[in-house]
Design a protein around this motif. Structure first.
Motif, short mmCIF file in Angstrom:
data_model
loop_
_atom_site.label_atom_id
_atom_site.label_comp_id
_atom_site.label_asym_id
_atom_site.label_seq_id
_atom_site.Cartn_x
_atom_site.Cartn_y
_atom_site.Cartn_z
N THR A 52 24.74 -10.30 43.72
CA THR A 52 25.45 -11.47 43.23
C THR A 52 26.91 -11.47 43.65
OG1 THR A 52 26.02 -10.39 41.14
CG2 THR A 52 23.96 -11.66 41.19
N SER A 53 27.44 -12.68 43.66
CA SER A 53 28.88 -12.89 43.78
C SER A 53 29.23 -13.91 42.71
CB SER A 53 29.25 -13.43 45.17
OG SER A 53 30.61 -13.81 45.20
N ALA A 54 29.75 -13.43 41.60
CA ALA A 54 29.97 -14.29 40.43
C ALA A 54 30.91 -15.45 40.73
CB ALA A 54 30.51 -13.47 39.27
N ALA A 55 31.75 -15.31 41.76
CA ALA A 55 32.67 -16.38 42.11
C ALA A 55 32.00 -17.48 42.92
CB ALA A 55 33.86 -15.82 42.89
N ASP A 56 30.80 -17.24 43.42
CA ASP A 56 30.04 -18.24 44.19
C ASP A 56 29.15 -19.01 43.23
OD1 ASP A 56 28.39 -19.70 45.85
OD2 ASP A 56 28.07 -18.08 47.28
N THR A 57 29.62 -20.17 42.77
CA THR A 57 28.92 -20.89 41.71
C THR A 57 27.55 -21.40 42.15
OG1 THR A 57 30.12 -22.92 42.36
CG2 THR A 57 31.06 -21.59 40.59
N LYS A 58 27.41 -21.82 43.41
CA LYS A 58 26.11 -22.33 43.86
C LYS A 58 25.07 -21.22 43.91
CE LYS A 58 27.91 -26.21 46.57
NZ LYS A 58 27.99 -26.85 47.91
N ALA A 59 25.44 -20.09 44.49
CA ALA A 59 24.51 -18.96 44.55
C ALA A 59 24.18 -18.45 43.16
CB ALA A 59 25.08 -17.85 45.43
N MET A 60 25.19 -18.41 42.28
CA MET A 60 24.96 -17.92 40.92
C MET A 60 24.06 -18.87 40.13
SD MET A 60 26.10 -14.96 40.09
CE MET A 60 26.17 -15.03 38.30
N ASN A 100 27.17 -6.75 41.73
CA ASN A 100 28.09 -7.88 41.83
C ASN A 100 29.20 -7.64 42.87
OD1 ASN A 100 28.92 -10.46 41.00
ND2 ASN A 100 30.42 -9.61 39.59
N LYS A 101 29.86 -8.72 43.20
CA LYS A 101 30.98 -8.75 44.15
C LYS A 101 30.53 -8.37 45.56
CE LYS A 101 34.45 -8.10 40.55
NZ LYS A 101 35.76 -7.56 40.18
N ILE A 102 29.37 -8.90 45.93
CA ILE A 102 28.84 -8.66 47.28
C ILE A 102 29.77 -9.23 48.34
CG2 ILE A 102 26.93 -9.20 48.84
CD1 ILE A 102 26.26 -7.06 46.86
N ASP A 103 30.40 -10.37 48.04
CA ASP A 103 31.32 -10.99 49.00
C ASP A 103 32.49 -10.08 49.32
OD1 ASP A 103 32.05 -11.32 46.33
OD2 ASP A 103 33.30 -13.07 46.76
N LEU A 104 33.05 -9.43 48.28
CA LEU A 104 34.16 -8.51 48.51
C LEU A 104 33.70 -7.24 49.22
CD1 LEU A 104 36.12 -8.79 45.13
CD2 LEU A 104 36.45 -10.06 47.27
N LEU A 105 32.47 -6.81 48.95
CA LEU A 105 31.91 -5.66 49.66
C LEU A 105 31.81 -5.95 51.15
CD1 LEU A 105 30.49 -2.86 49.64
CD2 LEU A 105 28.34 -4.10 49.34
N GLU A 106 31.30 -7.13 51.49
CA GLU A 106 31.16 -7.51 52.89
C GLU A 106 32.52 -7.57 53.58
OE1 GLU A 106 28.97 -11.00 55.56
OE2 GLU A 106 29.25 -11.27 53.40
N GLU A 107 33.51 -8.14 52.87
CA GLU A 107 34.85 -8.23 53.44
C GLU A 107 35.46 -6.84 53.65
OE1 GLU A 107 39.22 -9.85 51.97
OE2 GLU A 107 37.40 -10.80 51.21
N LYS A 108 35.25 -5.96 52.69
CA LYS A 108 35.84 -4.63 52.77
C LYS A 108 35.20 -3.80 53.88
CE LYS A 108 37.28 -2.96 48.93
NZ LYS A 108 37.40 -2.40 47.57
N LEU A 109 33.88 -3.81 53.95
CA LEU A 109 33.19 -3.07 55.01
C LEU A 109 33.54 -3.64 56.38
CD1 LEU A 109 29.64 -2.58 53.42
CD2 LEU A 109 31.56 -0.97 53.45
N GLY A 110 33.65 -4.98 56.44
CA GLY A 110 33.99 -5.62 57.71
C GLY A 110 35.39 -5.28 58.19
N SER A 111 36.28 -4.94 57.26
CA SER A 111 37.65 -4.58 57.64
C SER A 111 37.75 -3.14 58.12
CB SER A 111 38.59 -4.79 56.46
OG SER A 111 38.34 -3.85 55.43
N GLY A 112 36.64 -2.39 58.04
CA GLY A 112 36.64 -1.03 58.56
C GLY A 112 36.66 0.07 57.51
#
Length: 502
Positions: free
Chosen positions: A471-479, A413-425
């Protein structure tokens, strides 16, 4: 000599007797009617209990597991949004209080961090003035640099002068009323205690040991929580039947809270937009935007007097609940498995002792592992990496004898935050040392994690299919799409076990 049997002592008082007066007869008949009503009610309750038990036996029962803040509650909200939307709509407005509390919590957290940094900075500069000449700094003769002039290291806030001004002190003063509002809202909802405990760590992935600099004691703020027996949602959504919706004083308190939040709106917005405040939050790693219950980017909308929560707002809202929560869904499918029961047994260390008692008579376990927290540590024990803790829990689940024949479903879970964190360096290999020199991107990191979790399932000695979803639990459409797939898989597995599939 024969013995004449005496009448049933339990009905002796209801039998007519010789010389019974009309008043006594009326009283006796009334007692008979009341006794029959009680008996009929008991019979009806027994009948309903039998029907409910049969439905419970046939229901698909899902157990959600994962550490605290892994996304279990948000996942359940997605189930409600997809499969119980009518009930969701009826309860949606009740979340306004929680969302306001979330917003105030973010503001008070910022103010607490500012106060601490201001005090540390003031004390540090005073010590420097006493021990060093005006032309030297306390740090090997190196001039103190303003925070905007250089990149902050992990624990560098002790070496930086933040440019606080009278404007920041004024904001602190103007936002003080929110402290009382937070206390009033929490008192209205009712609080519950939180108790940490201790567990071991796992050696599946090599995590670096915390060094002396990064492992200094961290201050942990106790998160507000309510008991599962607290009917706050029923009160606010009008489900308490004969009870009044709200006491007059409580209703006035909520109105006053809304008004104060509205009047503080511009100051909240100014606080969040302030450059120095953002530097302090970055330097102290207070990642408010990475946590659930974050509404600082929606200030204008949330503080409005006529604000009503949206579906997405409720999904984002955060309220920690202590105790086991049970959710019932009636999902039309025509397969005989329309009734679903979801159990959320809590993820804090203090709650995990109760997990095993729910391993019996369930169909599936959905385990949520928040992969974005690879650089974070448990609130209960700052010596344990949160990703390491998730791996430990998964290993325990895979090896549990009680779950040998139970379908296990993994949500990374929290793939969206993972992408944001890795993208920030932020480097994944800095916190997971045996990741090697693989690319620092989502596909590579999630592929590595999938293999680690899959290996634990395989090493358990139980030949089970590895079901894993990003998953990204905050993304209702994807979930919604993911839950539909999970629903089909769980139903198929339940039918397969019942030997209905050829």
């Amino acid at each position: 000599m024969s013995v004449i049997p005496s009448p049933n002592p339990f009905i002796h008082g209801l039998l007519p007797h010789e010389g019974e007066s009309p008043q006594e007869r009326t009283r006796r008949e009334q007692e008979e009617a009341r006794a029959k009503a009680v008996s009929d009610a008991i019979d009806e309750q027994i009948k309903q209990d039998k029907v409910a038990f049969k439905r419970y036996q046939k229901a698909v029962k899902i157990l959600l597991l994962g550490q605290s803040e892994s996304g279990k509650s948000t996942t359940i909200k997605n189930f409600q949004l997809k499969y119980a939307y009518s009930a969701w709509i009826r309860e949606r407005s009740s979340w306004k209080v929680i969302i306001h509390l979330n917003l105030i919590r973010s503001v008070t957290t910022i103010l607490e961090v500012m106060n601490r940094v201001m005090k540390e900075q003031h004390d540090r500069l005073q010590r420097q003035q006493r021990s060093l000449s005006p032309s030297r700094s306390y740090r090997s003769g190196t001039a103190l640099l303003p925070s905007q002039d250089r990149e902050l290291s992990d624990d560098d806030t002790r070496d930086v002068v933040f440019n606080f001004s009278d404007k920041h002190k004024l904001l602190q003063l103007q936002l003080q009323p929110l402290t009382r509002v937070q206390r009033d809202l929490e008192n209205f909802l009712g609080s519950a205690a939180f108790e940490p405990d201790q567990v071991a760590t796992t050696g599946n992935i090599a995590f670096p040991s915390p060094d002396a600099k990064s492992s200094r004691p961290l201050r942990r703020y106790t998160e507000f929580s309510v008991s599962v027996y607290n009917p706050w949602k029923n009160r606010l959504s009008g489900k308490e039947g004969s009870k009044r919706l709200l006491e007059k004083k409580s209703s006035q308190d909520l109105h006053d809270a809304t008004e104060i939040i509205y009047r503080c709106g511009s100051d909240i917005k100014q606080l969040w937009a302030d450059g120095v405040v953002q530097q302090v939050l970055k330097g102290t790693k207070a990642r408010l935007e990475h946590s659930s219950g974050f509404f600082m980017d929606d200030i204008d909308r949330v503080v409005a007097r006529d604000y009503e929560p949206s579906d997405q707002d409720v999904i984002k809202a955060r309220l920690r609940t202590v105790g086991v929560q049970e959710y019932h869904f009636s999902i039309p499918g025509g397969t005989g498995h329309d009734d679903w029961i979801l159990y959320d047994v809590g993820g804090s260390r203090a709650s995990r002792n109760a997990w095993a008692s729910y391993f019996d008579n369930i169909n599936s376990v959905i385990f949520l592992a928040p992969v974005s927290c690879f650089d974070q540590r448990l609130a209960e024990d700052t010596s344990v990496n949160r990703l390491e803790d998730s791996l430990l829990i998964w290993k325990y689940i895979c090896n549990s004898k009680l779950l040998t024949n139970i379908q296990l479903i993994l949500f990374l879970n929290k793939i969206d935050l993972l992408e944001e964190k890795l993208g920030s360096g932020v480097r994944f290999d800095k916190y997971v040392v045996n990741y090697g020199k693989h690319p620092n991107d989502v596909p590579s990191v999630t592929s590595f994690l999938k293999q680690q979790f899959k290996a634990m399932l395989r090493n358990s000695g139980n030949q089970r299919v590895f079901y894993c979803y990003l998953t990204s639990a905050a993304d209702t459409k994807a979930m919604a799409t993911t839950l539909a797939t999970v629903y089909d898989g769980i139903i198929r597995d339940a039918l397969d076990r019942a030997q209905f599939l050829m």
